[in-house]
Design an enzyme around this catalytic site. Structure first.
Site, short mmCIF file in Angstrom:
data_model
loop_
_atom_site.label_atom_id
_atom_site.label_comp_id
_atom_site.label_asym_id
_atom_site.label_seq_id
_atom_site.Cartn_x
_atom_site.Cartn_y
_atom_site.Cartn_z
N LYS A 13 38.29 -22.63 21.91
CA LYS A 13 38.90 -23.93 22.19
C LYS A 13 40.42 -23.81 22.35
CE LYS A 13 37.28 -25.73 18.37
NZ LYS A 13 36.54 -24.57 17.82
N ARG A 88 35.37 -33.97 13.88
CA ARG A 88 34.47 -33.03 13.22
C ARG A 88 33.22 -33.70 12.66
NH1 ARG A 88 36.97 -27.74 11.70
NH2 ARG A 88 39.10 -27.95 12.43
N ARG A 127 41.26 -12.35 15.54
CA ARG A 127 42.30 -13.11 16.25
C ARG A 127 43.62 -13.14 15.50
NH1 ARG A 127 40.34 -19.46 16.17
NH2 ARG A 127 40.30 -19.66 13.92
N ARG A 161 45.61 -16.27 10.44
CA ARG A 161 45.31 -17.38 9.53
C ARG A 161 44.60 -16.85 8.29
NH1 ARG A 161 42.54 -22.09 12.98
NH2 ARG A 161 41.48 -22.29 10.98
N ARG A 172 32.65 -22.05 7.44
CA ARG A 172 33.13 -22.96 8.50
C ARG A 172 32.07 -23.11 9.59
NH1 ARG A 172 38.22 -19.67 9.67
NH2 ARG A 172 38.63 -21.06 11.42
#
Ligand code: ADP
Ligand code: ZN
Length: 216
Positions: A13, A88, A127, A161, A172
């Site tokens: 995203k 969400r 990432r 992160r 998650r």
């Protein structure tokens, strides 16, 4: 043009939102990034948000809506926005609709990015992003052209992160499956849901999204 990118963590995203910003001059509203910025600003909302986040709880829906509402009134959002990471839950989707309606705005497309769960862990744990401009990279799939130097701004500091580790990712992903995926029928019934195959490479996903938006 107002768009939502919907998909599990790691679906791409943020990556696609950055491309859409440039291609259509829209503004990416990443609620995670916005929350971190609001807290750093020290405003009244920021102090509230900090308390909630420090207690390890989810931000209440009305606070999130207020934050997005304030942001889309800024002049740079006049051409439209890309929501990334919100809504969400179905309750948030409904509250978002009400808020937009009150401003005379609406959603043009909700783009579901479909990705097999097995690749998500690899995408998320690999990432990292530029600490200066936020450009996103990946250890395997999207390395900077020059090792250690951001393609976009030339920065040399990168960050990962804290919640991008395998254990947190699994939780998650479960939260997405249980709370967020049930939103899809809500947008389907409004006739604005479009699905793209997020398993292909970044350029191909971008082309699919352009095709969807051209038809919207
Ligand atoms: P999200 O915002 O949905 O959580 P990201 O855009 O941060 O996902 O993408 C997660 C990671 O996967 C990033 O490191 C990104 O570079 C990489 N990535 C994104 N899209 C693709 C793709 N189509 N193929 C391979 N890797 C991708
Ligand atoms: Zn950069």
């Amino acid at each position: 043009m107002n768009i939502i990118l919907l998909g599990p963590p790691g679906a791409g995203k943020g990556t696609q939102a950055k491309r859409l910003e440039q291609r259509y001059r829209l503004v990416q509203l990443s609620t995670g990034d916005m929350l971190r910025a609001v807290v750093a600003s020290g405003s009244t909302l920021g102090r509230k948000a900090k308390k909630v986040m420090e207690s390890g709880q989810l931000m209440p829906d009305d606070l999130m809506i207020q934050m997005i509402s304030d942001r889309i009134e800024q002049p740079d959002c006049a051409r439209g926005f890309i929501l990334d990471g919100f809504p969400r839950t179905t309750a948030q989707a409904e509250a978002l609709d009400t808020m937009l309606k009150n401003k005379g705005l609406k959603l043009d497309s909700v783009i579901e990015m479909k990705v097999d769960p097995e690749v998500l862990v690899e995408r998320i744990t690999g990432r990292f992003s530029c600490a200066t401009c936020g450009a996103g990279y990946h250890d395997r799939f999207q390395r900077p052209k020059v090792e250690g130097v951001c393609d976009v701004c030339g920065g040399t500091e990168f960050s990962r992160r804290a919640d991008d580790n395998e254990e947190t990712v699994r939780a998650r992903l479960a939260a997405y499956r249980e709370q967020t995926a049930p939103i899809l029928p809500y947008y389907e019934s409004q006739g604005i849901l479009r699905t793209v195959d997020g398993m292909t490479d970044i350029d191909d996903v971008a082309r699919q999204i352009e095709t969807v938006l051209a038809a919207a």
